[in-house]
Design an enzyme around this catalytic site. Structure first.
Site, mmCIF file in Angstrom:
data_model
loop_
_atom_site.group_PDB
_atom_site.id
_atom_site.type_symbol
_atom_site.label_atom_id
_atom_site.label_comp_id
_atom_site.label_asym_id
_atom_site.label_seq_id
_atom_site.Cartn_x
_atom_site.Cartn_y
_atom_site.Cartn_z
ATOM 1 C CG ASN A 298 -39.064 33.672 53.288
ATOM 2 O OD1 ASN A 298 -40.257 33.807 53.001
ATOM 3 N ND2 ASN A 298 -38.493 32.486 53.454
ATOM 4 C CB SER B 82 -30.930 32.939 63.643
ATOM 5 O OG SER B 82 -31.883 31.911 63.914
ATOM 6 C CD GLU C 198 -39.337 27.502 56.731
ATOM 7 O OE1 GLU C 198 -40.087 28.231 56.061
ATOM 8 O OE2 GLU C 198 -38.637 27.931 57.672
ATOM 9 C CD GLU D 128 -32.644 30.670 54.146
ATOM 10 O OE1 GLU D 128 -32.795 31.806 54.575
ATOM 11 O OE2 GLU D 128 -33.596 29.895 53.966
ATOM 12 C CG HIS E 73 -37.166 28.352 52.534
ATOM 13 N ND1 HIS E 73 -37.398 27.602 53.673
ATOM 14 C CD2 HIS E 73 -36.631 29.520 52.964
ATOM 15 C CE1 HIS E 73 -37.017 28.305 54.727
ATOM 16 N NE2 HIS E 73 -36.545 29.472 54.326
ATOM 17 N N GLY F 13 -34.873 30.037 62.234
ATOM 18 C CA GLY F 13 -35.904 30.217 63.255
ATOM 19 C C GLY F 13 -35.504 29.701 64.627
ATOM 20 C CE LYS G 171 -38.792 31.564 56.993
ATOM 21 N NZ LYS G 171 -38.061 30.694 57.898
HETATM 22 P P1 13P Z 1 -35.094 33.203 60.293
HETATM 23 O O1 13P Z 1 -34.415 34.505 59.955
HETATM 24 O O2 13P Z 1 -36.407 33.389 60.986
HETATM 25 O O3 13P Z 1 -34.176 32.249 60.989
HETATM 26 O O4 13P Z 1 -35.468 32.514 58.883
HETATM 27 C C1 13P Z 1 -34.499 32.392 57.913
HETATM 28 C C2 13P Z 1 -35.153 31.943 56.657
HETATM 29 O O5 13P Z 1 -35.615 30.806 56.572
HETATM 30 C C3 13P Z 1 -35.263 32.900 55.558
HETATM 31 O O6 13P Z 1 -35.657 32.282 54.383
#
Ligand code: 13P
Length: 247
Positions: A9, A209, A96, A165, A94, A171, A11
């Site tokens: 992803n 992560s 976010e 997740e 997601h 992150g 982002k």
């Molecule tokens: P990270 O791997 O940067 O923690 O992000 C995970 C994520 O949100 C994938 O959709």
């Protein structure tokens, strides 16, 4: 036996030049893993993915789609449009987007339904916040999130991919331990079992992560069928190592 799936992803990252370099590296290495792999890019780059990845073993997708089919929804992108660019997957729900764009469980379920209607596989994200984990309500939260999708998709539920997740692991460099992740994946699979005979064939990914050095132990868990990768998907060497860890 379920196939493992690793999805990057990206982002809000990338540029035509940076994507080209990353994709070229992935294409050079694609023979070094056997799992399914895909990258999900910002909308403007879907044409680039379609052009570069067609005929390769890598699949691609978008990071969201509209809950609406078409109409006066400025800024939205429909599942039909995403499908026109050869996407196999679309991430929906997601954390976010749930947190920053106010997406409810029902909106996420509606997006998953639109995706399926256009031949896309929705990767439906669920996961608890740190406060929810500390309050001991993790199972309740993920069950509520997946229930909305089960209710809306009914017999089509077996066609989705689920991604667990935990928000506190995204992150942050703090990963759920393999045991913690497996426990939630088990809860999710049990919930899917109650809805479909095909729950054992469904892929449930872990995200948060995931790195080259922790991927193998996470992917070795009974109900973890691969990963949804953020930061580590932006560096070819890291993403390739994670795909190799998946088999
Ligand atoms: P990270 O791997 O940067 O923690 O992000 C995970 C994520 O949100 C994938 O959709």
């Amino acid at each position: 036996m379920r196939r493992k799936l690793v999805v990057g992803n990206w982002k809000l990252n990338g540029s035509l030049a940076a994507n080209a370099a990353l994709l070229d590296s992935l294409l050079r290495e694609q023979g070094s893993w056997t799992c399914d792999a895909a990258v999900c890019a910002p909308y403007p780059y879907l044409a680039q993915l379609n052009e570069r990845l067609i005929g390769s073993t890598l699949n691609w997708g978008a990071q969201d789609c509209s809950a609406h089919e078409s109409g006066a929804y400025t800024g939205e992108v429909s599942a039909a449009m995403v499908a026109e660019f050869g996407c196999r997957y679309v991430i929906v729900g997601h954390s976010e987007r749930r947190a920053m764009h106010g997406e409810s469980d029902q909106i996420v379920a509606d997006k998953a339904k639109r995706a399926l209607a256009h031949g896309l596989t929705p990767i439906v994200c669920v996961g608890e916040t740190l406060a929810e984990r500390e309050a001991g309500v993790t199972d309740e939260i993920v069950k509520r999130q997946i229930s909305a999708v089960i209710h809306t998709l009914a017999h089509c539920i077996s066609q989705i991919v689920v991604a667990y997740e935990p928000v506190w692991a995204i992150g942050t460099g703090r990963t759920a331990s393999p045991d913690e992740a497996q426990a939630v994946h088990h809860v999710l699979r049990a919930k899917l079992h109650a809805a479909t005979e095909r729950a054992d064939a469904m892929q449930i990914l872990y995200g948060g992560s995931v790195k080259a050095d922790n991927a193998a132990t996470l992917f070795a868990q009974a109900d973890i069928d691969g990963g949804l990768i953020g930061g580590a998907a932006l560096k070819a060497a890291d993403f390739v190592a994670i795909c190799r860890a998946a088999g």
